[in-house]
Design an enzyme around this catalytic site. Structure first.
Site, PDB file in Angstrom:
ATOM      1  N   CYS A  48       0.843  -1.198   0.000  1.00 20.29           N
ATOM      2  CA  CYS A  48       0.000   0.000   0.000  1.00 20.29           C
ATOM      3  C   CYS A  48       0.876   1.244   0.000  1.00 20.29           C
ATOM      4  CB  CYS A  48      -0.898  -0.019   1.228  1.00 20.29           C
ATOM      5  SG  CYS A  48      -1.885   1.482   1.424  1.00 20.29           S
ATOM      6  N   CYS A  51       0.455   3.075   3.534  1.00 18.34           N
ATOM      7  CA  CYS A  51       0.906   2.583   4.835  1.00 18.34           C
ATOM      8  C   CYS A  51       1.917   1.449   4.757  1.00 18.34           C
ATOM      9  CB  CYS A  51      -0.294   2.124   5.662  1.00 18.34           C
ATOM     10  SG  CYS A  51      -1.010   0.556   5.118  1.00 18.34           S
ATOM     11  N   CYS A  97      -7.334  -1.068   1.473  1.00 22.83           N
ATOM     12  CA  CYS A  97      -6.269  -1.573   2.338  1.00 22.83           C
ATOM     13  C   CYS A  97      -6.844  -1.838   3.721  1.00 22.83           C
ATOM     14  CB  CYS A  97      -5.141  -0.546   2.420  1.00 22.83           C
ATOM     15  SG  CYS A  97      -3.877  -0.991   3.648  1.00 22.83           S
ATOM     16  N   CYS A 100      -4.988   0.754   6.478  1.00 18.62           N
ATOM     17  CA  CYS A 100      -5.209   2.212   6.531  1.00 18.62           C
ATOM     18  C   CYS A 100      -6.534   2.634   5.915  1.00 18.62           C
ATOM     19  CB  CYS A 100      -4.063   2.965   5.857  1.00 18.62           C
ATOM     20  SG  CYS A 100      -4.030   2.859   4.063  1.00 18.62           S
ATOM     21  N   CYS A 120      -8.328  -5.261  -9.713  1.00 21.06           N
ATOM     22  CA  CYS A 120      -7.965  -4.195 -10.649  1.00 21.06           C
ATOM     23  C   CYS A 120      -7.515  -2.997  -9.819  1.00 21.06           C
ATOM     24  CB  CYS A 120      -9.192  -3.863 -11.500  1.00 21.06           C
ATOM     25  SG  CYS A 120      -8.887  -2.649 -12.778  1.00 21.06           S
TER      26      CYS A 120
HETATM   27 FE    FE Z   1      -2.699   1.027   3.539  1.00 23.70          FE
END
Ligand code: FE
Length: 131
Positions: A48, A51, A97, A100, A120
């Site tokens: 991510c 984070c 995610c 976060c 995607c």
């Molecule tokens: Fe994240």
């Protein structure tokens, strides 16, 4: 359990580029074929961009032809969260995610075996850690 990461909008604006903020925190979508990870074949782990949470292995990346980096499975089921997205007069499943809460993209049921899933993703929501 992973610890959740939370920031105020103001903090996220300082942490992220304007482009990444628009995707991760405002659920934007980068233009197809514009992202740095669409045509990208290095081996490693996509994390991510907000984070650092590990999200997808290059082992599950494939060329969907959509113009966005596509994967058939996350590194683990609890790396991501999903929720129904009824925006743009469509019914889609949003992918976030799990650490976060950042918007990553959507998941569709037209992916390849063995899962049949197409995660995607937006390149702007990802960073890459090479093996
Ligand atoms: Fe994240």
């Amino acid at each position: 359990m992973k610890s959740r990461i939370e920031h105020t909008e103001e903090e996220w604006r300082k942490l992220l580029s304007p482009q990444a903020f628009a995707v991760l925190r405002e659920k934007g979508t980068e233009p197809p074929f514009s992202g740095k990870y669409n045509d990208f074949k290095k081996r490693g782990t996509f994390v991510c961009a907000g984070c650092g949470n590990e999200l997808f292995s290059s082992d599950t990346k494939y060329n969907s032809g959509s113009g966005w980096p596509s994967f058939w499975q996350p590194v683990s089921p609890d790396a991501i969260d999903t929720q129904e997205d009824l925006s743009h007069n469509a019914s889609r499943t949003e992918v976030l995610c799990a650490r976060c809460g950042g918007h990553l993209g959507h998941v569709f049921d037209d992916g390849p075996p063995p899962t049949g899933k197409r995660y995607c993703m937006n390149s702007l929501a990802l960073d890459f850690k090479q093996d």
